[in-house]
Design a protein around this motif. Structure first.
Motif, short mmCIF file in Angstrom:
data_model
loop_
_atom_site.label_atom_id
_atom_site.label_comp_id
_atom_site.label_asym_id
_atom_site.label_seq_id
_atom_site.Cartn_x
_atom_site.Cartn_y
_atom_site.Cartn_z
N LEU A 101 39.39 32.88 41.71
CA LEU A 101 38.43 33.10 40.62
C LEU A 101 37.33 32.04 40.62
O LEU A 101 36.63 31.87 39.63
CB LEU A 101 39.17 33.09 39.27
CG LEU A 101 40.13 34.25 39.07
CD1 LEU A 101 40.98 34.04 37.82
CD2 LEU A 101 39.37 35.57 38.96
N LEU A 104 33.69 33.37 39.93
CA LEU A 104 33.54 33.72 38.52
C LEU A 104 33.36 32.47 37.68
O LEU A 104 32.47 32.39 36.82
CB LEU A 104 34.78 34.50 38.06
CG LEU A 104 34.80 35.00 36.62
CD1 LEU A 104 33.79 36.12 36.42
CD2 LEU A 104 36.19 35.51 36.27
N SER A 163 42.83 43.32 38.30
CA SER A 163 42.26 43.64 39.61
C SER A 163 43.40 44.00 40.56
O SER A 163 44.43 43.33 40.57
CB SER A 163 41.47 42.45 40.15
OG SER A 163 40.85 42.77 41.39
N ILE A 243 39.10 41.39 43.66
CA ILE A 243 37.91 40.69 43.17
C ILE A 243 37.63 39.42 43.96
O ILE A 243 36.50 38.95 44.04
CB ILE A 243 38.04 40.36 41.66
CG1 ILE A 243 36.68 39.97 41.10
CG2 ILE A 243 39.09 39.28 41.42
CD1 ILE A 243 36.65 39.81 39.60
N ARG A 246 35.22 40.49 46.77
CA ARG A 246 34.16 41.43 46.42
C ARG A 246 32.78 41.01 46.93
O ARG A 246 31.98 41.85 47.35
CB ARG A 246 34.12 41.61 44.90
CG ARG A 246 33.20 42.72 44.45
CD ARG A 246 33.40 43.02 42.98
NE ARG A 246 34.72 43.59 42.73
CZ ARG A 246 35.18 43.84 41.50
NH1 ARG A 246 34.46 43.56 40.45
NH2 ARG A 246 36.38 44.37 41.35
N LEU A 289 31.15 38.50 31.56
CA LEU A 289 32.13 39.24 32.36
C LEU A 289 31.63 40.59 32.86
O LEU A 289 31.83 40.93 34.04
CB LEU A 289 33.42 39.41 31.55
CG LEU A 289 34.68 39.76 32.34
CD1 LEU A 289 34.95 38.71 33.40
CD2 LEU A 289 35.88 39.87 31.40
N ILE A 293 32.06 41.30 37.19
CA ILE A 293 33.17 42.02 37.81
C ILE A 293 32.79 43.47 38.07
O ILE A 293 31.80 43.95 37.61
CB ILE A 293 34.46 41.95 36.96
CG1 ILE A 293 34.24 42.65 35.60
CG2 ILE A 293 34.89 40.53 36.75
CD1 ILE A 293 35.52 42.78 34.81
#
Length: 293
Positions: A101, A104, A163, A243, A246, A289, A293
């Protein structure tokens, strides 16, 4: 009785070893043993039975542990509450981030720092299991992790999204464009995975065992970026949370088996005072968010 002694006792009980506890606390084992011994003398009871290098917690130690852990939490809450009186002009947010993550987190961190330039952020990257342990031991204010189902009552889970797990392959792979792939097919592929310490790996390893399959792990590396570089060569495949891959040049193929979802969440200590900075960071992530995503 000092808070330091309570912290030393709680950490030793949690890890079940003076050696591991002293390493975790960055103090010498003799210092730790001495402080716990002084605490025992003040209380007039043994908190641990010692058998050479091995220790076990006594009945008195089990009872005292609840008091000690609660006292540490309240002392930490009080200190955080007073620091929050600065109204987000100063302070430090300690946050853990699981490797998958990181993109993100970085996107949110940029916006958060623009909104609250007075707040310093101390970020730690690690496996989800490692980070949750750091939250429990007051080393982190919160952590951004993947998990299957909540399994620690001492933690509060703020789920963000789910995910699926997916097969990761190169641009010229024969699986590119497939609608799905089975675990049986994956088991026969040369796999490069992040080392088994990663929570996602534990998750799909259990799935292979459940289906009585023996995967072909050719490469095990404790760095996701390195694994992705290997997959780009076309010689290896991997399995990751979708994710995570991605924004790369690689391709993901859904896995046919059901219930292969990993949940992303913020975790913090249940029942503890939540810093304003932690609340604002969580709110900023939720705001961004939909576009991330």
């Amino acid at each position: 009785m000092e808070l330091r002694q309570l912290r030393y006792f709680v950490r030793t009980k949690d890890l079940g070893s003076f050696t591991e506890a002293s390493r975790s606390l960055n103090i010498t084992q003799s210092t730790l043993s001495q402080q716990v011994k002084q605490l025992e003398e003040e209380l007039g009871v043994l908190l641990f039975d010692r058998f050479g290098k091995r220790i076990t917690v006594t009945e008195a130690g089990e009872l005292f542990y609840q008091f000690a852990a609660e006292s540490l939490k309240k002392a930490n809450d009080g200190a955080v509450l007073l620091r929050d009186l600065n109204d987000m002009n100063t302070g430090t947010l300690k946050i853990g981030v699981t490797y998958g993550l990181r993109n993100l987190f970085t996107a949110v961190l940029i916006k958060f720092s623009e909104a609250f330039p007075g707040i310093s952020v101390r970020a730690v990257f690690g496996t989800s299991d490692e980070l949750m342990e750091k939250v429990r031991s007051y080393e982190l204010d919160l952590a951004l992790v993947f998990f299957g189902e909540p399994d620690q009552e001492s933690l509060a889970y703020d789920t963000l999204f789910s995910s699926p797990m997916a097969l990761v392959c190169a641009d010229d792979s024969r699986f590119k464009g497939n609608k799905a792939v089975s675990l049986k097919d994956i088991a026969g592929l040369p796999l490069a995975i992040a080392t088994k310490e990663y929570s996602a790996d534990h998750f799909f390893l259990r799935l292979f065992r459940k289906h009585r399959l023996e995967p072909d792990f050719k490469m095990e590396i404790n760095d996701i970026s390195a694994v992705l570089d290997l997959v780009r060569t076309g010689r290896w495949y991997s399995i990751m949370v979708e994710i995570t891959v991605r924004e790369s040049s690689l391709h993901t193929v859904p896995i046919k088996e059901k219930n292969l979802l990993r949940k992303a969440a913020f975790v913090r200590l249940a029942g503890a005072y939540e810093k304003k900075a932690a609340k604002e960071f969580t709110a900023q992530l939720r705001k961004q968010l939909p576009e991330l995503i």
